[in-house]
Design an enzyme around this catalytic site. Structure first.
Site, PDB file in Angstrom:
ATOM      1  N   CYS A   5      -7.968 -28.473  11.151  1.00 49.37           N
ATOM      2  CA  CYS A   5      -9.166 -29.305  11.000  1.00 49.37           C
ATOM      3  C   CYS A   5      -8.837 -30.763  10.687  1.00 49.37           C
ATOM      4  O   CYS A   5      -9.629 -31.643  10.990  1.00 49.37           O
ATOM      5  CB  CYS A   5     -10.070 -28.722   9.926  1.00 49.37           C
TER       6      CYS A   5
ATOM      7  N   ASP B 237       0.854  -1.186   0.000  1.00 52.23           N
ATOM      8  CA  ASP B 237       0.000   0.000   0.000  1.00 52.23           C
ATOM      9  C   ASP B 237       0.895   1.243   0.000  1.00 52.23           C
ATOM     10  O   ASP B 237       2.114   1.133   0.047  1.00 52.23           O
ATOM     11  CB  ASP B 237      -0.964  -0.020   1.191  1.00 52.23           C
ATOM     12  N   SER B 238       0.290   2.409  -0.051  1.00 48.91           N
ATOM     13  CA  SER B 238       1.086   3.628  -0.201  1.00 48.91           C
ATOM     14  C   SER B 238       1.584   4.168   1.133  1.00 48.91           C
ATOM     15  O   SER B 238       2.452   5.020   1.173  1.00 48.91           O
ATOM     16  CB  SER B 238       0.236   4.711  -0.868  1.00 48.91           C
TER      17      SER B 238
ATOM     18  N   GLY C  46     -10.975   4.286   0.868  1.00 50.06           N
ATOM     19  CA  GLY C  46     -11.879   5.028   1.746  1.00 50.06           C
ATOM     20  C   GLY C  46     -13.139   4.272   2.100  1.00 50.06           C
ATOM     21  O   GLY C  46     -14.195   4.859   2.317  1.00 50.06           O
TER      22      GLY C  46
ATOM     23  N   ASP D 133      -2.703   8.348  -1.630  1.00 49.22           N
ATOM     24  CA  ASP D 133      -3.976   9.062  -1.721  1.00 49.22           C
ATOM     25  C   ASP D 133      -4.243   9.737  -0.383  1.00 49.22           C
ATOM     26  O   ASP D 133      -3.627   9.389   0.622  1.00 49.22           O
ATOM     27  CB  ASP D 133      -5.127   8.098  -2.049  1.00 49.22           C
TER      28      ASP D 133
ATOM     29  N   HIS E  97      -6.423 -21.719   9.968  1.00 55.17           N
ATOM     30  CA  HIS E  97      -7.755 -22.140   9.547  1.00 55.17           C
ATOM     31  C   HIS E  97      -8.532 -20.985   8.910  1.00 55.17           C
ATOM     32  O   HIS E  97      -9.133 -21.150   7.837  1.00 55.17           O
ATOM     33  CB  HIS E  97      -8.553 -22.715  10.718  1.00 55.17           C
TER      34      HIS E  97
ATOM     35  N   CYS F  49      -7.476 -27.799   6.322  1.00 62.36           N
ATOM     36  CA  CYS F  49      -6.307 -27.150   6.922  1.00 62.36           C
ATOM     37  C   CYS F  49      -5.694 -28.024   8.012  1.00 62.36           C
ATOM     38  O   CYS F  49      -6.263 -29.024   8.445  1.00 62.36           O
ATOM     39  CB  CYS F  49      -6.667 -25.765   7.458  1.00 62.36           C
TER      40      CYS F  49
ATOM     41  N   ASP G 182      -8.062  -7.514   0.516  1.00 61.56           N
ATOM     42  CA  ASP G 182      -7.181  -7.767   1.649  1.00 61.56           C
ATOM     43  C   ASP G 182      -7.935  -7.375   2.898  1.00 61.56           C
ATOM     44  O   ASP G 182      -8.794  -6.496   2.854  1.00 61.56           O
ATOM     45  CB  ASP G 182      -5.909  -6.915   1.572  1.00 61.56           C
TER      46      ASP G 182
ATOM     47  N   GLY H 238      -0.422   5.785   3.072  1.00 62.10           N
ATOM     48  CA  GLY H 238      -1.332   6.880   3.403  1.00 62.10           C
ATOM     49  C   GLY H 238      -2.369   6.513   4.457  1.00 62.10           C
ATOM     50  O   GLY H 238      -2.602   7.265   5.398  1.00 62.10           O
TER      51      GLY H 238
ATOM     52  N   CYS I 177     -13.117 -28.625   6.061  1.00 61.75           N
ATOM     53  CA  CYS I 177     -11.882 -27.871   5.810  1.00 61.75           C
ATOM     54  C   CYS I 177     -10.686 -28.809   5.783  1.00 61.75           C
ATOM     55  O   CYS I 177     -10.615 -29.774   6.541  1.00 61.75           O
ATOM     56  CB  CYS I 177     -11.708 -26.810   6.890  1.00 61.75           C
TER      57      CYS I 177
HETATM   58 ZN   LIG Z   1      -9.584 -25.644   8.906  1.00 63.59          ZN
END
Ligand SMILES: [Zn+2]
Length: 412
Positions: A372, A94-95, A247, A157, A398, A369, A297, A97, A367
């Site tokens: 899990c 990012d900038s 913004g 910005d 997770h 991961c 993000d 700002g 899931c």
């Molecule tokens: Zn998971």
């Protein structure tokens, strides 16, 4: 000047939802995508290879934090941010700002000084950690991001607070346009100075649409940014490599987001990637993807994870029609009730709840991961209750995987 052709490839449309591929100099990224946040050069608790195995193809680094500590010049001496943190994939920065404006107030509280002084030249601010003064301009922000070796660079910005008057929002977006033009010119000057190899292997440069919660100002911001005389400033006629909507995570009511997207998206170029900055909850991501946004993000998955709040997909097969955000209670209400949040395709649980004490099932049976597939709810609850650092790590893994699975489903 030569431009990287095909920086953005659109593969298919599902109504307004766009599925495609963003080409950067460090590889391509399937869109829509979510970027884990490596604020200070690390995704909290998680190694780069784990970030990759979760399905992430790009991470986000915070210019403000890395500039102040350890310093962008130090990172440049280490090679770049990729080498410093051992992440070989694309990085978006990012900038700076957003943090300058949001953390400036904190410096005022702590040091009794004016935390942020804004001028046409740039913004002077005080580091809330130690009271040191800094100056950030559109040009300096580009230099820092080039030092970091970023693959997608954001222009500086002005991020107006919420609420702000229409007059202020207008003046602010006009300044944002002037700053964007300066950043564009400076960026291409530096790229050309780097020689032909650098020109052909340059980072991408994104502008940021502002305009607060005012429909005509959002449209005006897009028009101004896309109307810049790019070739006169030394860059390609094609202009920006992508457009971000900024913004939108500054405290405005959550109901305004669909409106901001509805007003802004139709004016964004079809052939450029679109990045919604700093948002959001899963249903907000679904709605934004369905409105035609490509990049996201947010700190939510890792921050919520560290507090023991876990996202659970309700079904393997969901069509991800747009969600009604009003149906989802906010996190505060959820804490007060110590109860599950109900979205239509997911729920959240607070693993520290007593009722998971002897729950020997996985957090999310659907899931794949580490948490899990290897551990139970009871075990994770135990780790949280005795303050084991592994708790936050497993929960972050997770939750990030949940966000990655969500994006995979939206691309499918
Ligand atoms: Zn998971």
């Amino acid at each position: 000047m030569k431009n990287i052709m095909g920086a953005w490839i659109q593969k298919k449309n599902i109504d307004k939802r766009r599925v495609g591929e963003l080409i950067t100099r460090r590889g391509s990224i399937q869109t829509p995508f979510f970027m884990p946040i490596a604020t200070r050069g690390a995704v909290k608790h998680i190694l780069p290879e784990e970030v990759r195995s979760l399905g992430a193809e790009i991470v986000l680094g915070n210019t403000y934090h890395l500039w102040l500590r350890p310093g962008s010049e130090l990172i440049a001496r280490a090679g770049d941010l990729h080498r410093f943190m051992d992440w070989s994939g694309p990085i978006l920065t990012d900038s700076g700002g957003f943090q300058v404006f949001s953390l400036g107030a904190r410096a005022s509280e702590r040091f009794g000084v004016n935390g942020v002084r804004l001028s046409e030249a740039g913004v002077e601010f005080v580091d809330p950690e130690n009271g040191n003064r800094y100056f950030l301009s559109p040009e300096i922000s580009i230099d820092i991001q080039l030092d970091l070796g970023s693959d997608i660079i954001m222009v500086l910005d002005e991020c107006p607070p919420y609420p702000c008057t229409r007059e202020y929002a207008l003046a602010s977006l006009q300044r944002t346009t002037r700053w964007a033009a300066r950043a564009f010119e400076h960026f291409y000057k530096k790229i050309k100075e780097g020689g032909e190899k650098y020109v052909n292997d340059r980072p991408l440069l994104f502008c940021i649409v502002q305009g607060s919660i005012y429909e005509d100002l959002r449209v005006e911001s897009v028009k101004q940014l896309s109307g810049i005389e790019f070739s006169a400033l030394g860059g390609p006629d094609s202009g920006w490599d992508g457009y971000a909507i900024g913004g939108v995570a500054v405290g405005e009511p959550r109901e305004t987001l669909p409106d901001i997207l509805k007003w802004t998206v139709p004016y964004l170029p079809e052939d450029k990637p679109r990045y919604l900055m700093g948002l959001g909850r899963p249903e907000e991501l679904v709605n934004a993807v369905n409105a035609g946004m490509d990049m996201f993000d947010c700190v939510i998955p890792t921050r919520e994870g560290r507090h023991g709040r876990l996202f659970i997909m309700k079904s393997q097969n969901t069509n991800f029609k747009s969600q009604n955000p009003n149906k989802t209670k906010n996190t505060k209400a959820q804490n007060e009730n110590n109860n599950e949040e109900e979205g239509s395709f997911y729920e959240t649980i607070n693993i520290q709840n007593e009722r998971f004490k002897e729950d020997f099932t996985p957090v999310d049976p659907l899931c794949d991961c580490l948490l899990c597939t290897r551990y139970t709810r009871a075990y994770l609850r135990h780790l949280f209750s005795v303050g084991e650092p592994l708790a936050g790590r497993l929960a972050s893994l997770h939750n990030l995987r949940f966000y990655m699975r969500l994006m995979e489903k939206l691309r499918d």
